[in-house]
Motif scaffolding. Sequence first.
Motif, PDB file in Angstrom:
ATOM      1  N   TRP A 205       1.107  -1.037   0.271  1.00 44.31           N
ATOM      2  CA  TRP A 205       0.226  -0.121  -0.196  1.00 44.31           C
ATOM      3  C   TRP A 205       0.664   1.251   0.181  1.00 44.31           C
ATOM      4  O   TRP A 205       0.260   2.225  -0.936  1.00 44.31           O
ATOM      5  CB  TRP A 205      -1.010   0.124   0.989  1.00 44.31           C
ATOM      6  CG  TRP A 205      -1.677  -1.165   1.609  1.00 44.31           C
ATOM      7  CD1 TRP A 205      -2.518  -2.173   0.061  1.00 44.31           C
ATOM      8  CD2 TRP A 205      -2.096  -1.590   2.549  1.00 44.31           C
ATOM      9  NE1 TRP A 205      -2.872  -2.977   0.809  1.00 44.31           N
ATOM     10  CE2 TRP A 205      -3.241  -3.418   2.721  1.00 44.31           C
ATOM     11  CE3 TRP A 205      -1.959  -1.603   3.580  1.00 44.31           C
ATOM     12  CZ2 TRP A 205      -3.847  -3.413   3.158  1.00 44.31           C
ATOM     13  CZ3 TRP A 205      -2.464  -2.383   4.909  1.00 44.31           C
ATOM     14  CH2 TRP A 205      -3.392  -3.143   4.381  1.00 44.31           C
ATOM     15  N   ALA A 206       2.433   1.396   0.594  1.00 43.92           N
ATOM     16  CA  ALA A 206       3.058   2.256   0.821  1.00 43.92           C
ATOM     17  C   ALA A 206       3.600   2.735  -0.657  1.00 43.92           C
ATOM     18  O   ALA A 206       3.804   4.318  -1.090  1.00 43.92           O
ATOM     19  CB  ALA A 206       3.867   2.189   2.250  1.00 43.92           C
ATOM     20  N   LEU A 207       3.780   1.777  -1.501  1.00 45.34           N
ATOM     21  CA  LEU A 207       4.310   1.397  -2.765  1.00 45.34           C
ATOM     22  C   LEU A 207       3.263   2.282  -3.008  1.00 45.34           C
ATOM     23  O   LEU A 207       3.726   3.643  -4.317  1.00 45.34           O
ATOM     24  CB  LEU A 207       5.161   0.777  -2.972  1.00 45.34           C
ATOM     25  CG  LEU A 207       6.151  -0.332  -2.829  1.00 45.34           C
ATOM     26  CD1 LEU A 207       6.635  -1.119  -3.019  1.00 45.34           C
ATOM     27  CD2 LEU A 207       7.661   0.890  -3.313  1.00 45.34           C
ATOM     28  N   LEU A 208       2.090   1.903  -3.822  1.00 42.19           N
ATOM     29  CA  LEU A 208       1.185   2.714  -4.199  1.00 42.19           C
ATOM     30  C   LEU A 208       0.785   3.940  -3.921  1.00 42.19           C
ATOM     31  O   LEU A 208       0.384   4.754  -4.648  1.00 42.19           O
ATOM     32  CB  LEU A 208       0.397   1.828  -3.914  1.00 42.19           C
ATOM     33  CG  LEU A 208      -1.162   2.081  -5.096  1.00 42.19           C
ATOM     34  CD1 LEU A 208      -0.691   1.633  -6.500  1.00 42.19           C
ATOM     35  CD2 LEU A 208      -2.675   0.912  -5.155  1.00 42.19           C
ATOM     36  N   THR A 209       0.777   4.243  -2.465  1.00 40.38           N
ATOM     37  CA  THR A 209       0.546   5.738  -2.315  1.00 40.38           C
ATOM     38  C   THR A 209       1.858   7.165  -2.539  1.00 40.38           C
ATOM     39  O   THR A 209       1.723   7.683  -3.383  1.00 40.38           O
ATOM     40  CB  THR A 209       0.733   5.759  -0.767  1.00 40.38           C
ATOM     41  OG1 THR A 209      -0.614   4.757  -0.306  1.00 40.38           O
ATOM     42  CG2 THR A 209      -0.012   7.353   0.068  1.00 40.38           C
ATOM     43  N   GLU A 210       3.001   6.112  -2.349  1.00 44.38           N
ATOM     44  CA  GLU A 210       4.132   6.826  -2.628  1.00 44.38           C
ATOM     45  C   GLU A 210       4.297   7.398  -4.237  1.00 44.38           C
ATOM     46  O   GLU A 210       4.206   8.582  -4.817  1.00 44.38           O
ATOM     47  CB  GLU A 210       5.094   6.528  -2.526  1.00 44.38           C
ATOM     48  CG  GLU A 210       6.848   7.092  -2.485  1.00 44.38           C
ATOM     49  CD  GLU A 210       7.178   7.022  -3.850  1.00 44.38           C
ATOM     50  OE1 GLU A 210       8.014   8.139  -4.628  1.00 44.38           O
ATOM     51  OE2 GLU A 210       6.878   6.248  -4.667  1.00 44.38           O
ATOM     52  N   ALA A 211       3.637   6.254  -5.121  1.00 41.08           N
ATOM     53  CA  ALA A 211       4.046   6.488  -6.183  1.00 41.08           C
ATOM     54  C   ALA A 211       2.469   7.435  -6.872  1.00 41.08           C
ATOM     55  O   ALA A 211       2.695   8.376  -7.911  1.00 41.08           O
ATOM     56  CB  ALA A 211       3.238   5.647  -7.656  1.00 41.08           C
ATOM     57  N   GLY A 212       1.341   7.222  -5.952  1.00 33.27           N
ATOM     58  CA  GLY A 212       0.609   8.501  -6.548  1.00 33.27           C
ATOM     59  C   GLY A 212       0.504   9.653  -6.095  1.00 33.27           C
ATOM     60  O   GLY A 212       0.584  10.520  -6.980  1.00 33.27           O
ATOM     61  N   LEU A 213       1.317  10.354  -4.882  1.00 28.95           N
ATOM     62  CA  LEU A 213       2.236  11.355  -4.579  1.00 28.95           C
ATOM     63  C   LEU A 213       2.565  12.008  -5.791  1.00 28.95           C
ATOM     64  O   LEU A 213       3.174  12.970  -5.798  1.00 28.95           O
ATOM     65  CB  LEU A 213       2.668  11.309  -2.843  1.00 28.95           C
ATOM     66  CG  LEU A 213       1.746  10.565  -1.922  1.00 28.95           C
ATOM     67  CD1 LEU A 213       2.640  10.776  -0.227  1.00 28.95           C
ATOM     68  CD2 LEU A 213       0.667  11.926  -2.362  1.00 28.95           C
ATOM     69  N   SER A 214       3.783  11.060  -6.043  1.00 31.05           N
ATOM     70  CA  SER A 214       5.275  10.963  -6.975  1.00 31.05           C
ATOM     71  C   SER A 214       4.377  11.813  -8.819  1.00 31.05           C
ATOM     72  O   SER A 214       5.198  12.756  -9.015  1.00 31.05           O
ATOM     73  CB  SER A 214       5.802  10.322  -6.956  1.00 31.05           C
ATOM     74  OG  SER A 214       7.295  10.397  -5.924  1.00 31.05           O
ATOM     75  N   GLN A 221      11.032  15.027  -5.941  1.00 37.14           N
ATOM     76  CA  GLN A 221      10.948  16.269  -7.316  1.00 37.14           C
ATOM     77  C   GLN A 221      12.213  16.013  -8.180  1.00 37.14           C
ATOM     78  O   GLN A 221      13.355  15.176  -7.423  1.00 37.14           O
ATOM     79  CB  GLN A 221      11.177  17.029  -6.770  1.00 37.14           C
ATOM     80  CG  GLN A 221      10.347  17.889  -5.239  1.00 37.14           C
ATOM     81  CD  GLN A 221       8.684  18.115  -5.896  1.00 37.14           C
ATOM     82  OE1 GLN A 221       8.842  19.120  -6.467  1.00 37.14           O
ATOM     83  NE2 GLN A 221       7.845  17.062  -5.604  1.00 37.14           N
ATOM     84  N   PRO A 222      11.859  16.386  -9.608  1.00 39.42           N
ATOM     85  CA  PRO A 222      12.432  16.011 -10.145  1.00 39.42           C
ATOM     86  C   PRO A 222      14.473  17.301  -9.745  1.00 39.42           C
ATOM     87  O   PRO A 222      13.874  18.056  -9.070  1.00 39.42           O
ATOM     88  CB  PRO A 222      12.432  16.990 -11.015  1.00 39.42           C
ATOM     89  CG  PRO A 222      10.717  16.924 -10.853  1.00 39.42           C
ATOM     90  CD  PRO A 222      10.843  17.046  -9.716  1.00 39.42           C
ATOM     91  N   PRO A 223      15.312  16.346 -10.070  1.00 32.00           N
ATOM     92  CA  PRO A 223      15.926  15.478 -10.994  1.00 32.00           C
ATOM     93  C   PRO A 223      15.671  14.189 -10.525  1.00 32.00           C
ATOM     94  O   PRO A 223      16.050  13.116 -10.922  1.00 32.00           O
ATOM     95  CB  PRO A 223      17.192  16.152 -11.607  1.00 32.00           C
ATOM     96  CG  PRO A 223      18.268  16.446 -10.272  1.00 32.00           C
ATOM     97  CD  PRO A 223      16.050  17.508 -10.066  1.00 32.00           C
ATOM     98  N   ALA A 224      15.563  14.213  -9.372  1.00 31.70           N
ATOM     99  CA  ALA A 224      15.423  12.699  -8.603  1.00 31.70           C
ATOM    100  C   ALA A 224      14.363  11.536  -9.357  1.00 31.70           C
ATOM    101  O   ALA A 224      13.479  12.140  -9.925  1.00 31.70           O
ATOM    102  CB  ALA A 224      15.203  12.498  -6.734  1.00 31.70           C
ATOM    103  N   LEU A 229       6.834   9.359 -10.633  1.00 34.71           N
ATOM    104  CA  LEU A 229       7.775  10.370 -10.977  1.00 34.71           C
ATOM    105  C   LEU A 229       7.447  10.025 -12.743  1.00 34.71           C
ATOM    106  O   LEU A 229       7.601  11.177 -13.407  1.00 34.71           O
ATOM    107  CB  LEU A 229       8.553  11.901 -10.437  1.00 34.71           C
ATOM    108  CG  LEU A 229       9.216  12.726 -10.858  1.00 34.71           C
ATOM    109  CD1 LEU A 229       7.846  13.807 -11.020  1.00 34.71           C
ATOM    110  CD2 LEU A 229      10.932  13.251 -10.548  1.00 34.71           C
ATOM    111  N   MET A 230       8.183   8.831 -12.858  1.00 38.14           N
ATOM    112  CA  MET A 230       8.629   8.440 -14.530  1.00 38.14           C
ATOM    113  C   MET A 230       6.744   8.189 -14.962  1.00 38.14           C
ATOM    114  O   MET A 230       6.878   8.578 -15.836  1.00 38.14           O
ATOM    115  CB  MET A 230       9.122   7.475 -13.965  1.00 38.14           C
ATOM    116  CG  MET A 230      10.556   7.489 -13.577  1.00 38.14           C
ATOM    117  SD  MET A 230      11.383   5.860 -13.514  1.00 38.14           S
ATOM    118  CE  MET A 230      12.145   5.508 -14.795  1.00 38.14           C
ATOM    119  N   LEU A 231       6.090   7.582 -14.166  1.00 42.05           N
ATOM    120  CA  LEU A 231       5.182   7.567 -14.596  1.00 42.05           C
ATOM    121  C   LEU A 231       4.050   9.081 -15.498  1.00 42.05           C
ATOM    122  O   LEU A 231       3.662   9.048 -16.221  1.00 42.05           O
ATOM    123  CB  LEU A 231       4.147   6.802 -14.252  1.00 42.05           C
ATOM    124  CG  LEU A 231       3.845   5.291 -14.404  1.00 42.05           C
ATOM    125  CD1 LEU A 231       2.840   4.866 -12.948  1.00 42.05           C
ATOM    126  CD2 LEU A 231       3.430   5.125 -15.382  1.00 42.05           C
TER     127      LEU A 231
END
Length: 279
Positions: A205-214, A221-224, A229-231
């Motif tokens: 769940w945390a991975l999915l939430t982190e992906a949603g926030l990014s 934040q870019p450029p990291a 963020l890639m999506l």
Amino acid sequence: MRILRAIFAHGSGRIGGIIVGAYLVVAILGLLGLTPHNPITQYRIDRLHAPGAAYWMGTDLFGRDVASRLMAGIGQSFTVAFFSVAFAALAGTVLGLAAAWLGRRWDGVLMRIMDVLLAFPAILLALLIVTVAGPGTWTSVVAIGIVYTPIFTRVVRGPALSLKAREFVDAARTFGSSSSYIVTRHLLLNLVAPLTVQVTLALAWALLTEAGLSFLGLGTQPPAASLGLMLSESRNLMETAPWLMIFPGLTIMISILGFNLLGDALRDILDPKMRRAPA
């Protein structure tokens, strides 16, 4: 070792363990910088290069190697997920034990607060916290940790209330054991199994939430590099460079599948009530 043998003897546990283990290796390599190319270096002459021998997963709009950014993104996303789940597990365990042991007024107040937090959808509550505190990696860790703390609190409180009424707790009180000893020795140790299962599922769940926030621009934040963020960066290039969306999307999907399979296997192994009766 016994748990590892049991996991690999379990069908879904074997698949989940292999997936999670492979992702952990890639995450460590990404965090150590052991990637084919520098994930933030721009090779402008190779912009939107299709997957091939030079770039296994192609390049993005700025000529950055997608495979390298994916490895760094997995490391970044896993770091956020692990720290946020550790935060939630620690806070939830303390609050759940406090609610169960203190009871009465403390139990009512703590659980009503948890109910309020649970009333919000996870991503919306995380968005609220990040919006107030400002975007960033560690803000995401705190936000996701707060979001999942009520789940751990409830997972701990229920069994702790049951254990509190057991005879061995009464016996410990009779022999003069302190409250802290009883809580840590008799309650907490008996909660290791459900907590282990919950941690495994919460990581997905945390991975999915982190992906949603990014993805929404409020996490890493870019450029990291980050999977979400890639999506987000691939949205306008889905037709001309579909690999920019396919590889991060598959990475998120498979990682969540791996943690869910591993969590299901651990539930079967650690909880005798969930074990299937032999045919």
